[in-house]
Design an enzyme around this catalytic site. Sequence first.
Site, PDB file in Angstrom:
ATOM      1  CB  CYS A 139      -5.372   9.396  61.377  1.00  0.00           C
ATOM      2  SG  CYS A 139      -3.934   8.333  61.563  1.00  0.00           S
ATOM      3  N   GLY A 140      -4.016   9.723  58.171  1.00  0.00           N
ATOM      4  CA  GLY A 140      -3.819   9.036  56.893  1.00  0.00           C
ATOM      5  C   GLY A 140      -3.498   7.565  57.071  1.00  0.00           C
ATOM      6  CG  HIS A 141      -1.277   5.416  60.466  1.00  0.00           C
ATOM      7  ND1 HIS A 141      -1.287   6.418  61.417  1.00  0.00           N
ATOM      8  CD2 HIS A 141      -1.626   4.280  61.130  1.00  0.00           C
ATOM      9  CE1 HIS A 141      -1.615   5.900  62.587  1.00  0.00           C
ATOM     10  NE2 HIS A 141      -1.821   4.619  62.444  1.00  0.00           N
TER      11      HIS A 141
ATOM     12  CB  CYS B  46       2.782  11.235  59.048  1.00  0.00           C
ATOM     13  SG  CYS B  46       1.501  12.206  59.881  1.00  0.00           S
ATOM     14  N   GLY B  47       0.155  10.264  56.892  1.00  0.00           N
ATOM     15  CA  GLY B  47      -0.666  10.715  55.754  1.00  0.00           C
ATOM     16  C   GLY B  47      -1.001  12.193  55.807  1.00  0.00           C
ATOM     17  CB  THR B  48      -2.501  14.411  58.369  1.00  0.00           C
ATOM     18  OG1 THR B  48      -1.789  13.862  59.495  1.00  0.00           O
ATOM     19  CG2 THR B  48      -3.899  13.817  58.335  1.00  0.00           C
TER      20      THR B  48
HETATM   21  O1  PYC Z   1      -0.975   9.220  59.171  1.00  0.00           O
HETATM   22  O2  PYC Z   1      -1.976  11.163  59.346  1.00  0.00           O
HETATM   23  C1  PYC Z   1      -1.371  10.223  59.821  1.00  0.00           C
HETATM   24  C2  PYC Z   1      -1.108  10.212  61.277  1.00  0.00           C
HETATM   25  C3  PYC Z   1      -1.422  11.180  62.182  1.00  0.00           C
HETATM   26  C4  PYC Z   1      -0.988  10.721  63.420  1.00  0.00           C
HETATM   27  C5  PYC Z   1      -0.425   9.493  63.242  1.00  0.00           C
HETATM   28  N1  PYC Z   1      -0.517   9.190  61.924  1.00  0.00           N
END
Ligand code: PYC
Length: 310
Positions: free
Chosen positions: A85-87, A235-237
């Site tokens: 999870c990036g965030h 969303c980081g991923t």
């Molecule tokens: O930021 O990767 C992310 C992420 C995945 C689900 C919620 N945020």
Amino acid sequence: MHVIDSHTGGMPTRVILDGGPDLGSGPLAERARRLATEHEAFYKSILLEPRGQPGMVGALLVAPEDSGCETGVIYFDADAVLGMCGHGTIGLSVTLAHMGRIRPGTHRVETPVGVISVELLDANTVRVTNVESRRVRAAVQIEVDGHGSITGDLAYGGNWFFIVDPSPIPVNPGNIRALTDLTIAIRQACIAQGVRGENGELVDHVILQDQSPNKDVHSRNFVLCPDNQYDRSPCGTGSSARLACLAANGALEAGEEIVQESVIGSPYVLSYQPGPNGGVIPTLTGQAHIMAEARLVFAPNDPFRDGIAF
Ligand code: PYC
């Protein structure tokens, strides 16, 4: 159970510092599988209302296998245990800084999908270098109930994404309900029509890409998460998977920086370097803010002790 809550561009993360289940030792992927299959009620109870809030992601700190890592972490939302999870990683880094556990500089963090690195730039700003991300299938056509034929790319960025560009519905805050309904239908169609990763992995997130009205912003996205909530951050991923698609299309050079924003306008700065296996190594920079420090209470006589599950 001691927790610290932060938000990354509006997307909440709850870091669980102690009191989690014993997941044993060994690879984090195996411990994440145990969390998913043997402790479902536990992880949901942390995030479901009334204790949690819609969209919130949990970050369970665990001992890393790799002693060079600052910590191990397993992320989950109210529906599923996540690969990465990036965030959440930006929120985790700001939380560790708030606790005095890390200082500005680069730190390694172990996740179920591999070791990532985080650079704490200041008390709120973090640059994350994610695992290698890749486009797996381009221009996949699916039939979506009520919406007809929709084409998108299947890509991996630590989780599995179906990315539609351009979005059939304008990506703006007034359309969040319609965007949510459409992306849920797209994910159902992907699952029903066999759009899967190389090892049968199911699409767990859906992204709709659009232009931004802001002139310095490359694009804006809407991201559906497994819990059917939208990501308030970009969303980081998902941004990692998107970078892999841009690179595969020749639409972004290695090292070139772009700003991508979420449907509510939260920005990440994104770039990539070529990966060793033909994909990209994504870098994303964003900001998180601490919101609360709390002790969660699970009273035996509380009728909603495990959260509201419907
Ligand atoms: O930021 O990767 C992310 C992420 C995945 C689900 C919620 N945020």
